[in-house]
Design a protein around this motif. Structure first.
Motif, PDB file in Angstrom:
ATOM      1  N   GLN A  28       0.834  -1.193   0.000  1.00 58.17           N
ATOM      2  CA  GLN A  28       0.000   0.000   0.000  1.00 58.17           C
ATOM      3  C   GLN A  28       0.874   1.251   0.000  1.00 58.17           C
ATOM      4  O   GLN A  28       1.709   1.428   0.895  1.00 58.17           O
ATOM      5  CB  GLN A  28      -0.911   0.021   1.221  1.00 58.17           C
ATOM      6  N   LYS A  35      -2.247   4.641   1.255  1.00 55.91           N
ATOM      7  CA  LYS A  35      -3.704   4.742   1.329  1.00 55.91           C
ATOM      8  C   LYS A  35      -4.158   4.590   2.782  1.00 55.91           C
ATOM      9  O   LYS A  35      -3.414   4.153   3.652  1.00 55.91           O
ATOM     10  CB  LYS A  35      -4.349   3.666   0.452  1.00 55.91           C
ATOM     11  N   GLU A  74      -8.532   0.613  -7.929  1.00 54.92           N
ATOM     12  CA  GLU A  74      -9.387  -0.080  -6.984  1.00 54.92           C
ATOM     13  C   GLU A  74      -9.966  -1.336  -7.641  1.00 54.92           C
ATOM     14  O   GLU A  74     -10.468  -1.296  -8.758  1.00 54.92           O
ATOM     15  CB  GLU A  74     -10.516   0.842  -6.527  1.00 54.92           C
ATOM     16  N   GLU A  77       2.494   7.956   2.361  1.00 54.20           N
ATOM     17  CA  GLU A  77       2.238   8.275   0.954  1.00 54.20           C
ATOM     18  C   GLU A  77       3.384   9.102   0.371  1.00 54.20           C
ATOM     19  O   GLU A  77       3.832   8.854  -0.757  1.00 54.20           O
ATOM     20  CB  GLU A  77       0.918   9.023   0.816  1.00 54.20           C
TER      21      GLU A  77
END
Length: 420
Positions: free
Chosen positions: A196, A199, A252, A393
Motif C-alpha cells: 500500500q 492509502k 481499486e 504516501e
C-alpha cells in the motif's frame, strides 16, 4: 465485505474525552465479580453488533437462550459507518445497551469515558486469549472488554512464481522477501510484492515491519516514531517502490485479478482474502497460491485486528451481559461462530479444532496470531494513524527521506498526543 468492515473500524474519528471513575474493582476475587460467575443468566440482554455480526448474532444466540431459558437476547444490527457516533451518543445520554461490539481502535476512547465495565477476572480468563488480542482491551492497566474475533496479516504469494524466483516455500526473512520480489520481477512479473503506497490504513502494513525490527512506535504514554528501528523499517518499505518491485497506481479492485493473472506475485492481507482469491481465480486456483507468515528480522510480528465485546456500567442487565460474553468466549462456541460467520476465534484453544487446524491457510494465520500486535488503546490513535498514512504516501510516491518521514510522523503524533 470482510475487508471493508475492518477498514470501517479503522477510520472512525476519535475524540479525546475525560477519564472518570472506573467503577467495579478491576482486581481479582472481588465479591461482585464472583457473583457474576454464579448461576444462569436471566432477563433481557440488549446487544449492539455491526456488519455481518449484527445480522447473524440474533439467530446464533438462540442456543444461549436455550441454555438460559429465563434470558432473552435482543440484538440490534448497527451499520459500521454509524456505530461510533451511536455508541458515543448512548454513553453521553446514559442510554447504553448491555453489550456492544467495540472496534479495537475505539477501545481507549470509550474506556476513558468511564462508561465501560472492567472485565470480571473470575468470569473471563486473560490467558485464554491471544496476547495481542487481549492487549487491545487494556486501558491504563485495566481490561475493559473481551476479544470476540481476530484477524491478522500474512504474505499471500503465487507458488509457481515464487518457485521460479527460487523460493518454493515462500519468504522467511526480510532478505528473502526482497530477493523473491526481485526474482519475480526478473521473470516478467509487473509487481513482485504489492504494498500500500499510503492509502488509508497503510499503517497496518508498515507497522509489522517496524515491530519486527524492534521499534515500539508508541505505548500508552510514549510516542517513539523516529527511532533508528522505525527509520530502517520505513527505508525497507520504501525500497520496494524505489526498485520498481511495487507500484503506486493500482486501480481499486485490480489486486485480485492481477494476482490471479500473474501480474502481481505477492501482497500483504488478511484471512478474508482466501475466499476472495478462490472466487476470483475459479476452480483449481487455490492450488496456485499460499500464505506465509510475516518475514523475520528481529521478530516476525504482524498486526492484529478484529473486534471486542464490552459491557457498559449503565447497563440495565450488566451481569447477564457478562454471562452472554462469557458464553461467546467458550472455545466450542467460538468454533461454531467461525463456521457461521468466518470470524477467526480470539480464544487460543479454539484453534485446536480440526475445522481450523486442518485448513493450511488458516493454520498460518493461527500461528501468526501468536506474534501479532496492535497499537495501544489510546483515544487519539485514529488521528495519529491518519497522519501516519499521509507521511507513508510521501515516502512511497515522492521518495521522501525515511529519516525525514519518521521525524514528520513523530512531530505530528507528538502534537496530537496520546489523550492521556
Amino acid at each position: 465485505m470482510r475487508r471493508s468492515r475492518f477498514a470501517a473500524a479503522a477510520v472512525a474519528l476519535a475524540a479525546t474525552v475525560a477519564l472518570t471513575a472506573c467503577g467495579r474493582d478491576s482486581g481479582g476475587g472481588n465479591d461482585e465479580a464472583q457473583s457474576v460467575a454464579e448461576g444462569k443468566a436471566s432477563g433481557e440482554i440488549t446487544v449492539w453488533a455491526m456488519g455481518t455480526e449484527g445480522e447473524k448474532l440474533g439467530e446464533f444466540a438462540k442456543e444461549f437462550m436455550t441454555e438460559n431459558p429465563d434470558a432473552k437476547v435482543n440484538v440490534t444490527a448497527v451499520p459500521w459507518d454509524a456505530a461510533h457516533q451511536k455508541i458515543a451518543s448512548a454513553i453521553a445520554a446514559k442510554q447504553t445497551p448491555d453489550v456492544s461490539m467495540i472496534g479495537t481502535t475505539w477501545q481507549g476512547e470509550f474506556a476513558k469515558t468511564g462508561a465501560l465495565d472492567p472485565t470480571p477476572p473470575d468470569l473471563i480468563k486473560k490467558d485464554d486469549f491471544f496476547p495481542g488480542a487481549w492487549d487491545t482491551t487494556m486501558v491504563d492497566g485495566t481490561s475493559y472488554g473481551v476479544p470476540w474475533y481476530v484477524e491478522t496479516r500474512g504474505i499471500f504469494y503465487r507458488k509457481d512464481l515464487a518457485a521460479q524466483a527460487g523460493f518454493p516455500d515462500g519468504p522467511k526473512t526480510w532478505d528473502d522477501l526482497k530477493a523473491m520480489a526481485k526474482g519475480m520481477k526478473d521473470k516478467g512479473v509487473r509487481e513482485g510484492f504489492h504494498l500500500q503506497p499510503g492509502k488509508t490504513g497503510s499503517w497496518q502494513s508498515v507497522m509489522p515491519f517496524a515491530w519486527s525490527n524492534g521499534a515500539e512506535g508508541l505505548t500508552e504514554d510514549k510516542l517513539s516514531f523516529d527511532s533508528p528501528e522505525m527509520t530502517e523499517a520505513l527505508a525497507y518499505y520504501q525500497s520496494f517502490f524505489k526498485e520498481g518491485l511495487s507500484g503506486t497506481d493500482l486501480p481499486e479492485g485490480a489486486l485480485e485479478p492481477d494476482f490471479v493473472s500473474g501480474k502481481i506475485g505477492a501482497f500483504i492481507s488478511g484471512p478474508w482474502h482466501i475466499g476472495l482469491l478462490e472466487e476470483k481465480g475459479g476452480a483449481g486456483f487455490s492450488e496456485k497460491f499460499a500464505v506465509a507468515q510475516m518475514p523475520m528480522k528481529k521478530s516476525a510480528t504482524s498486526f492484529i485486528g478484529g473486534s471486542n465485546l464490552a459491557v457498559f456500567k449503565d447497563a440495565k442487565n450488566r451481569d447477564a451481559g457478562w454471562k452472554f460474553v462469557q458464553w461467546l468466549s467458550k472455545p466450542d462456541v467460538q468454533v461454531k461462530w467461525y463456521q457461521a460467520v468466518k470470524d477467526l476465534p480470539a480464544v487460543q484453544s479454539a484453534w485446536d479444532d480440526s475445522t481450523l487446524s486442518s485448513d493450511p491457510y488458516l493454520a498460518v494465520f493461527g500461528k501468526q496470531l501468536e506474534d501479532a500486535k496492535a497499537p495501544p488503546a489510546i483515544p487519539t490513535w485514529e488521528q495519529i494513524a491518519a497522519s501516519f498514512d499521509l507521511e507513508v504516501e510521501k515516502l512511497c510516491k515522492s521518495n521522501v527521506d525515511p529519516a525525514a518521514a519518521a521525524k514528520a510522523i513523530q512531530d505530528k503524533a507528538s502534537a496530537i498526543g496520546t489523550g492521556a
